[in-house]
Design an enzyme around this catalytic site. Structure first.
Site, mmCIF file in Angstrom:
data_model
loop_
_atom_site.group_PDB
_atom_site.id
_atom_site.type_symbol
_atom_site.label_atom_id
_atom_site.label_comp_id
_atom_site.label_asym_id
_atom_site.label_seq_id
_atom_site.Cartn_x
_atom_site.Cartn_y
_atom_site.Cartn_z
ATOM 1 N N ASP A 136 38.746 35.061 51.590
ATOM 2 C CA ASP A 136 39.222 36.291 51.014
ATOM 3 C C ASP A 136 40.808 36.260 51.353
ATOM 4 O OD1 ASP A 136 39.666 38.702 50.577
ATOM 5 O OD2 ASP A 136 38.095 39.619 51.736
ATOM 6 N N GLY B 188 37.874 43.304 40.980
ATOM 7 C CA GLY B 188 37.958 42.047 41.459
ATOM 8 C C GLY B 188 39.228 42.059 42.845
ATOM 9 N N VAL B 189 40.237 41.057 42.647
ATOM 10 C CA VAL B 189 41.099 40.875 43.465
ATOM 11 C C VAL B 189 41.957 42.074 43.752
ATOM 12 C CG1 VAL B 189 43.094 39.577 44.698
ATOM 13 C CG2 VAL B 189 41.439 38.424 43.150
ATOM 14 N N ASP B 190 42.320 42.735 42.695
ATOM 15 C CA ASP B 190 43.113 43.833 42.713
ATOM 16 C C ASP B 190 42.337 45.153 43.450
ATOM 17 O OD1 ASP B 190 45.093 45.612 41.925
ATOM 18 O OD2 ASP B 190 44.503 46.023 39.667
ATOM 19 N N THR C 226 41.181 34.392 35.836
ATOM 20 C CA THR C 226 40.005 33.585 35.762
ATOM 21 C C THR C 226 38.644 34.427 36.180
ATOM 22 O OG1 THR C 226 39.744 32.719 37.971
ATOM 23 C CG2 THR C 226 41.182 31.291 36.514
HETATM 24 N N1 AR6 Z 1 39.877 36.706 47.563
HETATM 25 C C1 AR6 Z 1 40.055 35.710 46.582
HETATM 26 N N2 AR6 Z 1 39.738 35.466 45.451
HETATM 27 C C2 AR6 Z 1 39.188 36.516 44.936
HETATM 28 C C3 AR6 Z 1 38.807 37.584 45.538
HETATM 29 C C4 AR6 Z 1 39.303 37.618 47.080
HETATM 30 N N3 AR6 Z 1 39.258 38.976 47.670
HETATM 31 N N4 AR6 Z 1 38.185 38.611 44.636
HETATM 32 C C5 AR6 Z 1 38.131 38.073 43.706
HETATM 33 N N5 AR6 Z 1 38.574 36.710 43.631
HETATM 34 P P1 AR6 Z 1 39.602 38.857 38.866
HETATM 35 P P2 AR6 Z 1 41.824 38.672 36.488
HETATM 36 C C6 AR6 Z 1 38.554 35.661 42.584
HETATM 37 O O1 AR6 Z 1 38.600 39.506 37.963
HETATM 38 O O2 AR6 Z 1 40.872 37.712 35.923
HETATM 39 C C7 AR6 Z 1 40.904 43.726 37.681
HETATM 40 O O3 AR6 Z 1 39.857 44.572 37.538
HETATM 41 C C8 AR6 Z 1 37.715 35.806 41.373
HETATM 42 O O4 AR6 Z 1 36.342 34.807 41.731
HETATM 43 O O5 AR6 Z 1 40.036 39.695 40.156
HETATM 44 O O6 AR6 Z 1 43.088 38.140 36.532
HETATM 45 C C9 AR6 Z 1 42.413 43.853 37.487
HETATM 46 O O7 AR6 Z 1 42.469 45.445 37.784
HETATM 47 C C10 AR6 Z 1 38.169 35.088 40.088
HETATM 48 O O8 AR6 Z 1 37.993 33.812 40.224
HETATM 49 O O9 AR6 Z 1 41.268 38.810 37.930
HETATM 50 C C11 AR6 Z 1 42.466 43.509 35.938
HETATM 51 O O10 AR6 Z 1 42.165 44.494 35.274
HETATM 52 C C12 AR6 Z 1 39.660 35.443 40.554
HETATM 53 O O11 AR6 Z 1 39.745 35.782 41.998
HETATM 54 C C13 AR6 Z 1 41.825 42.207 35.876
HETATM 55 O O12 AR6 Z 1 40.814 42.453 36.797
HETATM 56 C C14 AR6 Z 1 40.433 36.441 39.770
HETATM 57 O O13 AR6 Z 1 39.522 37.209 39.155
HETATM 58 C C15 AR6 Z 1 42.363 40.983 36.168
HETATM 59 O O14 AR6 Z 1 41.397 39.921 35.844
#
Ligand code: AR6
Length: 180
Positions: free
Chosen positions: A15, A37-39, A129
Site C-alpha cells: 500500500d 483508487g490511490v487518490d 492503469t
Molecule cells: N497502493 C498502491 N497501488 C494502489 C493503491 C494503493 N493504496 N490503490 C490502488 N492502487 P487508480 P488511475 C493501484 O484507479 O487509473 C481516481 O478516482 C490500482 O490497482 O487509482 O490513474 C482518481 O481520482 C491501479 O493499478 O488510478 C482519478 O479520477 C493503480 O493503482 C482516477 O481514479 C492506479 O489506479 C485515476 O485513475
C-alpha cells in the site's frame, strides 16, 4: 524491496500510503479534490491538510483543473511521507489520443518536481492503469523508461520505487519491461 537496474529503481508490493519515503505520487484527476483508487486512499490516509492545499492550488494555479501530464506538490499530512506529488495520467481511449506521451509526461513532471526539492525517495503507483484503463504492459514500459532516463541525468530523487497492489501486477510489470 527488489532493485531493477542499479540501486536507483526498485519495485515493491503493498500500500503506497504506508511507505516511509520522501514522497508518494498520487494518480489524481484534473479536479485535484480527491476520488477513488490511490487518490481516495491517499486523501484518507493523509487527512484534510492535503485537500486544503489542493483547494488552494485550484484557486491559484489551476482554476480550470490541472491538465493531464502535469504535477504539483503538497504536504502528505498524517502519512509517513513528507510530500504528495499529485499528477494526472491520461484516460485510455484506444491509444491514438496522445495517451503514451501524456503518461510519460506525468512520470517526468513528477520526477522533476521531486528533483527540484531534492527528494531522496519517491514511490509511484501504476498511474492510469486503474479507473483510467491504460493497458498495464504498455504503461509499465513507459513508466520504466521514463524513470531510467530521468535517473541517468538527475541526482535526485535518489530512489524511484514502483509500488503494486498485487503480485500479478508486479509480474506484469517485470514481464513488460523485459520485452524492451
Ligand atoms: N497502493 C498502491 N497501488 C494502489 C493503491 C494503493 N493504496 N490503490 C490502488 N492502487 P487508480 P488511475 C493501484 O484507479 O487509473 C481516481 O478516482 C490500482 O490497482 O487509482 O490513474 C482518481 O481520482 C491501479 O493499478 O488510478 C482519478 O479520477 C493503480 O493503482 C482516477 O481514479 C492506479 O489506479 C485515476 O485513475
Amino acid at each position: 524491496m527488489k532493485y531493477l537496474t542499479d540501486d536507483r529503481i526498485a519495485i515493491e508490493i503493498g500500500d503506497l500510503t504506508k511507505l516511509d519515503v520522501t514522497a508518494v505520487v498520487n494518480a489524481a484527476n484534473s479536479g485535484l479534490l480527491g476520488g477513488g483508487g490511490v487518490d481516495g486512499a491517499i486523501h484518507r490516509a493523509g487527512g484534510t491538510e492535503i485537500l486544503a492545499e489542493c483547494i488552494k492550488i485550484r484557486e491559484t494555479i489551476y482554476p480550470n483543473g490541472m491538465p493531464a501530464g502535469n504535477a504539483v506538490v503538497t504536504t502528505a499530512g498524517k502519512m509517513k511521507a513528507e510530500y504528495v506529488i499529485h499528477t494526472v495520467g491520461p484516460v485510455w481511449h484506444g491509444g491514438n489520443s496522445n495517451e503514451p506521451e501524456i503518461l510519460r509526461n506525468a512520470y517526468i513532471n513528477s520526477l522533476k518536481a521531486a528533483a527540484e526539492k531534492k527528494m531522496e525517495s519517491v514511490a509511484f503507483p501504476a498511474i492510469s492503469t486503474g479507473v483510467y484503463r491504460f493497458p498495464k504492459n504498455k504503461a509499465a514500459r513507459i513508466a520504466f523508461s521514463a524513470a531510467r532516463e530521468f535517473a541517468a541525468k538527475s541526482e535526485y530523487p535518489k530512489k524511484i520505487i514502483f509500488v503494486f497492489f498485487s503480485e500479478s501486477d508486479r509480474e506484469t510489470f517485470i514481464r513488460a519491461i523485459k520485452q524492451d
